[in-house]
Design a protein around this motif. Structure first.
Motif, PDB file in Angstrom:
ATOM      1  N   CYS A 165      86.389  16.583 -24.844  1.00  0.00           N
ATOM      2  CA  CYS A 165      85.372  16.405 -23.802  1.00  0.00           C
ATOM      3  C   CYS A 165      85.371  17.504 -22.754  1.00  0.00           C
ATOM      4  N   CYS A 166      86.426  18.325 -22.671  1.00  0.00           N
ATOM      5  CA  CYS A 166      86.556  19.331 -21.627  1.00  0.00           C
ATOM      6  C   CYS A 166      86.415  18.651 -20.261  1.00  0.00           C
ATOM      7  N   PHE A 167      85.553  19.134 -19.371  1.00  0.00           N
ATOM      8  CA  PHE A 167      85.453  18.530 -18.039  1.00  0.00           C
ATOM      9  C   PHE A 167      84.876  17.117 -18.073  1.00  0.00           C
ATOM     10  N   GLY A 168      84.187  16.753 -19.137  1.00  0.00           N
ATOM     11  CA  GLY A 168      83.727  15.380 -19.297  1.00  0.00           C
ATOM     12  C   GLY A 168      82.404  15.056 -18.644  1.00  0.00           C
ATOM     13  N   PHE A 169      81.555  16.059 -18.415  1.00  0.00           N
ATOM     14  CA  PHE A 169      80.264  15.785 -17.784  1.00  0.00           C
ATOM     15  C   PHE A 169      79.403  14.848 -18.634  1.00  0.00           C
ATOM     16  N   LEU A 170      79.384  15.079 -19.945  1.00  0.00           N
ATOM     17  CA  LEU A 170      78.607  14.217 -20.833  1.00  0.00           C
ATOM     18  C   LEU A 170      79.140  12.795 -20.798  1.00  0.00           C
ATOM     19  N   ALA A 171      80.449  12.637 -20.897  1.00  0.00           N
ATOM     20  CA  ALA A 171      81.053  11.303 -20.867  1.00  0.00           C
ATOM     21  C   ALA A 171      80.731  10.592 -19.555  1.00  0.00           C
ATOM     22  N   LEU A 172      80.783  11.308 -18.442  1.00  0.00           N
ATOM     23  CA  LEU A 172      80.472  10.713 -17.140  1.00  0.00           C
ATOM     24  C   LEU A 172      79.007  10.274 -17.081  1.00  0.00           C
ATOM     25  N   ARG A 173      78.116  11.111 -17.613  1.00  0.00           N
ATOM     26  CA  ARG A 173      76.697  10.744 -17.625  1.00  0.00           C
ATOM     27  C   ARG A 173      76.463   9.465 -18.433  1.00  0.00           C
ATOM     28  N   LEU A 174      77.057   9.410 -19.613  1.00  0.00           N
ATOM     29  CA  LEU A 174      76.863   8.241 -20.470  1.00  0.00           C
ATOM     30  C   LEU A 174      77.456   6.990 -19.824  1.00  0.00           C
ATOM     31  N   ALA A 175      78.640   7.111 -19.247  1.00  0.00           N
ATOM     32  CA  ALA A 175      79.274   5.963 -18.614  1.00  0.00           C
ATOM     33  C   ALA A 175      78.462   5.483 -17.409  1.00  0.00           C
ATOM     34  N   SER A 176      77.923   6.413 -16.636  1.00  0.00           N
ATOM     35  CA  SER A 176      77.129   6.012 -15.467  1.00  0.00           C
ATOM     36  C   SER A 176      75.814   5.365 -15.884  1.00  0.00           C
ATOM     37  N   ALA A 177      75.367   5.637 -17.132  1.00  0.00           N
ATOM     38  CA  ALA A 177      74.136   5.026 -17.649  1.00  0.00           C
ATOM     39  C   ALA A 177      74.391   3.670 -18.303  1.00  0.00           C
TER      40      ALA A 177
END
Length: 306
Positions: A165-177
């Motif tokens: 995930c590296c910094f995890g921006f995608l994971a954070l976006r999905l989790a916040s959605a």
């Protein structure tokens, strides 16, 4: 400028520097300048945003970036001004200077990384609200925002595991959605940053260190497994194992994305190119329904319904 691998210290992105606004790790020293730009020293490489020079074995960088200007576009900025012209070389040095610029942009590391994450996520949202992205410079938010949108469009319902995930921006976006998301990366330091960011942003995200070639989850543990711009960082045999592991762990779908490059880009730590034919071969070897797509890079979607 490069640094001998034998003397590389571990990067601790949350360690306070010797003073506020300074980052040091034994390999690089980074600080910001306030007010008037420092006088140029002999041997200094000077660009629009950076002054960099070497003293002995240590690389010293001074920058003019403020906290509100720090987001993941820093990747493209460092590449464009220092690495692509050949002034500096190597992914390790790139990572250290990137970390140093972020940390030195605020009085303390936690404040700096909090601003970095908030600024980047805000920029991603801005990019997704407007057309564009095509032709954006490599390593910029405008380049990967449409990749994030396309990932979201490919997901099956249920939980998500992002591998590498590296910094995890995608994971954070999905989790916040509202998605149930687990993120993993081989770097324990990166995972620590992501967990701290998720806590500060109050986003329900679990992150843990894991090797993509030996995932510590049982078969079918997640509905969706994502390998987004990971495989170009792995040698071919390790890439094969990472794809096999993703298929094993995915209950419903594997989503793979890669950049389509003529040569692997060393600045970003790429060790190989991945073609559409490579993606098709992985899909065929899976023995499962799959499709290969070209859209801001190459994609392989494998349906693993079990």
């Amino acid at each position: 400028m490069t640094t001998p691998p034998s003397r590389l210290a571990v990067i601790d992105a949350l360690r306070p520097g010797p003073e506020a606004g300074v980052y040091q790790d034994g390999v690089v020293s980074v600080r910001s300048w306030q007010g008037t730009r420092p006088r140029r020293q002999l041997g200094t490489i000077r660009t629009r945003h950076f002054d960099v020079h070497r003293e002995g074995d240590q690389v010293h960088l001074i920058h003019c970036l403020r906290t509100d200007q720090i987001d993941d576009d820093l990747s493209g900025l460092l590449a464009e001004e220092l690495f692509q012209p050949g002034w500096l070389r190597g992914p390790d040095l790139f990572e250290r200077l990137f970390t140093g610029v972020v940390v030195s942009s605020a009085p303390d590391p936690e404040q700096a990384w909090s601003a970095f994450y908030r600024n980047t996520l805000r920029r991603v949202e801005q990019e997704l609200r407007r057309p564009g992205g095509a032709g954006a410079p490599h390593g910029t938010v405008a380049e990967y925002a449409p990749v994030y949108r396309f990932v979201e469009q490919q997901l099956a319902s249920g939980s998500v595991l992002e591998v590498g995930c590296c910094f995890g921006f995608l994971a954070l976006r999905l989790a916040s959605a509202g998605w149930q998301v687990t993120a993993s990366d081989i770097s324990a330091g990166t995972v620590a940053l992501l967990n701290a960011a998720a806590a500060r942003l109050d986003i329900p995200l679990a992150a843990r260190a894991a090797d993509a070639t030996r995932l510590p989850w049982q078969g079918g543990a997640a509905d969706n497994v994502l390998l987004i711009h990971l495989l170009e960082h792995l040698e071919p045999d390790l890439g094969d194992r990472a794809v096999a592991e993703a298929i094993r762990v995915a209950r419903r779908r594997v989503v793979i994305a890669v950049p389509l490059e003529d040569e692997p880009d060393e600045t970003w730590g790429h060790v190989r190119t991945v073609s559409l034919e490579d993606l098709a071969a992985w899909g065929a070897a899976s023995g499962r329904p799959h499709r290969v797509i070209e859209h801001h890079g190459g994609w392989l979607i494998i349906d693993t319904d079990r």
